[in-house]
Write a protein that holds these residues in place. Structure first.
Motif, PDB file in Angstrom:
ATOM      1  N   PHE A 151       5.707 -25.902  -6.773  1.00 21.98           N
ATOM      2  CA  PHE A 151       4.889 -27.037  -7.179  1.00 21.98           C
ATOM      3  C   PHE A 151       3.445 -26.823  -6.747  1.00 21.98           C
ATOM      4  CE2 PHE A 151       2.850 -31.111  -6.546  1.00 21.98           C
ATOM      5  CZ  PHE A 151       3.188 -31.813  -7.695  1.00 21.98           C
ATOM      6  N   ARG A 152       3.236 -26.349  -5.538  1.00 23.57           N
ATOM      7  CA  ARG A 152       1.876 -26.119  -5.039  1.00 23.57           C
ATOM      8  C   ARG A 152       1.139 -25.120  -5.927  1.00 23.57           C
ATOM      9  NH1 ARG A 152      -0.668 -27.069  -0.103  1.00 23.57           N
ATOM     10  NH2 ARG A 152      -2.523 -25.795   0.232  1.00 23.57           N
ATOM     11  N   GLU A 153       1.811 -24.042  -6.298  1.00 26.21           N
ATOM     12  CA  GLU A 153       1.179 -23.043  -7.166  1.00 26.21           C
ATOM     13  C   GLU A 153       0.857 -23.622  -8.539  1.00 26.21           C
ATOM     14  OE1 GLU A 153       3.349 -19.010  -5.389  1.00 26.21           O
ATOM     15  OE2 GLU A 153       4.359 -20.252  -6.898  1.00 26.21           O
ATOM     16  N   ALA A 154       1.783 -24.406  -9.078  1.00 23.18           N
ATOM     17  CA  ALA A 154       1.559 -25.000 -10.401  1.00 23.18           C
ATOM     18  C   ALA A 154       0.429 -26.019 -10.365  1.00 23.18           C
ATOM     19  CB  ALA A 154       2.846 -25.647 -10.903  1.00 23.18           C
ATOM     20  N   PHE A 155       0.365 -26.808  -9.306  1.00 29.40           N
ATOM     21  CA  PHE A 155      -0.699 -27.813  -9.191  1.00 29.40           C
ATOM     22  C   PHE A 155      -2.056 -27.139  -9.049  1.00 29.40           C
ATOM     23  CE2 PHE A 155      -3.304 -31.114  -7.289  1.00 29.40           C
ATOM     24  CZ  PHE A 155      -2.883 -32.266  -7.940  1.00 29.40           C
ATOM     25  N   ASP A 156      -2.117 -26.090  -8.258  1.00 28.09           N
ATOM     26  CA  ASP A 156      -3.384 -25.365  -8.092  1.00 28.09           C
ATOM     27  C   ASP A 156      -3.829 -24.743  -9.414  1.00 28.09           C
ATOM     28  OD1 ASP A 156      -5.499 -24.243  -6.297  1.00 28.09           O
ATOM     29  OD2 ASP A 156      -4.629 -22.349  -6.974  1.00 28.09           O
ATOM     30  N   ARG A 196      -0.275 -31.329 -16.531  1.00 29.39           N
ATOM     31  CA  ARG A 196      -0.310 -29.880 -16.713  1.00 29.39           C
ATOM     32  C   ARG A 196       0.533 -29.175 -15.656  1.00 29.39           C
ATOM     33  NH1 ARG A 196      -3.009 -26.327 -19.766  1.00 29.39           N
ATOM     34  NH2 ARG A 196      -4.390 -27.924 -20.647  1.00 29.39           N
ATOM     35  N   THR A 197       0.592 -29.740 -14.463  1.00 27.57           N
ATOM     36  CA  THR A 197       1.452 -29.175 -13.419  1.00 27.57           C
ATOM     37  C   THR A 197       2.909 -29.177 -13.880  1.00 27.57           C
ATOM     38  OG1 THR A 197      -0.026 -29.947 -11.656  1.00 27.57           O
ATOM     39  CG2 THR A 197       2.253 -29.463 -11.039  1.00 27.57           C
ATOM     40  N   LEU A 198       3.346 -30.311 -14.415  1.00 30.35           N
ATOM     41  CA  LEU A 198       4.718 -30.406 -14.900  1.00 30.35           C
ATOM     42  C   LEU A 198       4.950 -29.431 -16.054  1.00 30.35           C
ATOM     43  CD1 LEU A 198       5.212 -34.284 -14.854  1.00 30.35           C
ATOM     44  CD2 LEU A 198       6.032 -32.614 -13.181  1.00 30.35           C
ATOM     45  N   LEU A 199       4.007 -29.351 -16.975  1.00 28.53           N
ATOM     46  CA  LEU A 199       4.143 -28.422 -18.095  1.00 28.53           C
ATOM     47  C   LEU A 199       4.317 -26.990 -17.598  1.00 28.53           C
ATOM     48  CD1 LEU A 199       3.948 -27.660 -21.120  1.00 28.53           C
ATOM     49  CD2 LEU A 199       1.464 -27.614 -20.829  1.00 28.53           C
ATOM     50  N   THR A 200       3.531 -26.613 -16.595  1.00 27.10           N
ATOM     51  CA  THR A 200       3.606 -25.259 -16.047  1.00 27.10           C
ATOM     52  C   THR A 200       4.971 -24.995 -15.421  1.00 27.10           C
ATOM     53  OG1 THR A 200       1.222 -25.267 -15.602  1.00 27.10           O
ATOM     54  CG2 THR A 200       2.548 -23.663 -14.383  1.00 27.10           C
ATOM     55  N   GLY A 201       5.448 -25.933 -14.617  1.00 24.98           N
ATOM     56  CA  GLY A 201       6.744 -25.747 -13.965  1.00 24.98           C
ATOM     57  C   GLY A 201       7.902 -25.793 -14.934  1.00 24.98           C
ATOM     58  N   PHE A 202       7.843 -26.723 -15.902  1.00 24.23           N
ATOM     59  CA  PHE A 202       8.911 -26.818 -16.900  1.00 24.23           C
ATOM     60  C   PHE A 202       9.014 -25.519 -17.693  1.00 24.23           C
ATOM     61  CE2 PHE A 202       8.366 -31.719 -17.525  1.00 24.23           C
ATOM     62  CZ  PHE A 202       8.785 -31.918 -16.230  1.00 24.23           C
TER      63      PHE A 202
END
Length: 222
Positions: free
Chosen positions: A60-65, A43-49
């Motif tokens: 990345f930190r924001e997306a992972f959180d 889901r982190t990757l999906l958010t950043g992509f």
């Protein structure tokens, strides 16, 4: 197009070089199942992509959180504790000999991540292999996520080489696909991904492990 032996090899960081076990351990300590990391990372990757595709950006930190918030009921403080696990990452056992093989063959080595600055540096230092790496590059510098084309071209520019003289080694098919579409030589080997996605164009180099990927790149014609 015949691929040439690269002058520089860039390696992805999370999972490719560094073991995410400390992050998984922090999740377990917080009362979460080990399997949660796979869902959160995806889901982190999906958010950043998605942010990159629409011309937006998040770290990345924001997306992972945000992914942790969506996939678990952890409090903000607990999520912050999980994120601190990234400061404890160490290289997989096969990384040091692979990087040493490249440098002894006269090939420059860099890392290329869209992760938070400092993560790769800390992991390399923990493994005692910082001297083998010329530079640690993160696309946070240009506010974009791999596999956007601009990231790989930016990396080639930072290394002072044409795209076809830069190779990207990754354990993620999407990363290799992005690199190849940008003109780089792509090399894939399995870690958490058991097979290369069949819907993508084949990787220039496919190997059973990191050592095999390195040897295949070195075997390319000069």
């Amino acid at each position: 197009m015949t691929r040439r032996r690269p002058a520089v090899v860039a390696l992805d960081v999370n999972e490719t070089l560094l073991d995410l076990a400390p992050v998984r351990a922090t999740l377990v300590e917080a009362g979460q199942p080990e399997s949660l990391l796979r869902a959160v990372f995806a889901r982190t990757l999906l958010t950043g992509f998605a942010a990159t595709v629409v011309g937006d950006w998040c770290s990345f930190r924001e997306a992972f959180d945000a992914a942790l918030e969506q996939e678990s009921d952890l409090s903000p403080a607990a999520r912050s504790g999980v994120l601190e696990g990234f400061a404890e990452l160490s290289p997989h056992p096969d990384v040091e000999p692979a990087l040493r093989r490249l440098t002894e063959a006269g090939v420059r080595v860099v890392t290329l991540s869209h992760g938070s600055p400092g993560v790769a540096e800390a992991g390399l230092a923990r493994g005692g292999i910082t001297p083998l790496v010329e530079a640690t590059l993160t696309s946070e510098s240009i506010r974009a996520w791999k596999p956007a084309r601009e990231v790989y071209l930016w990396a080639a520019g930072r290394c002072g080489v044409a795209p076809d003289r830069l190779a990207l080694v990754a354990a993620h098919g999407w990363d290799v696909l992005g690199a190849q579409r940008a003109g780089l030589t792509g090399a894939w080997f399995p870690r958490s991904e058991r097979v290369y996605p069949s819907v993508y164009a084949a990787p220039h180099v496919r190997a059973d492990d990191l050592a095999g990927a390195v040897e295949a790149l070195l075997a390319l014609p000069a």
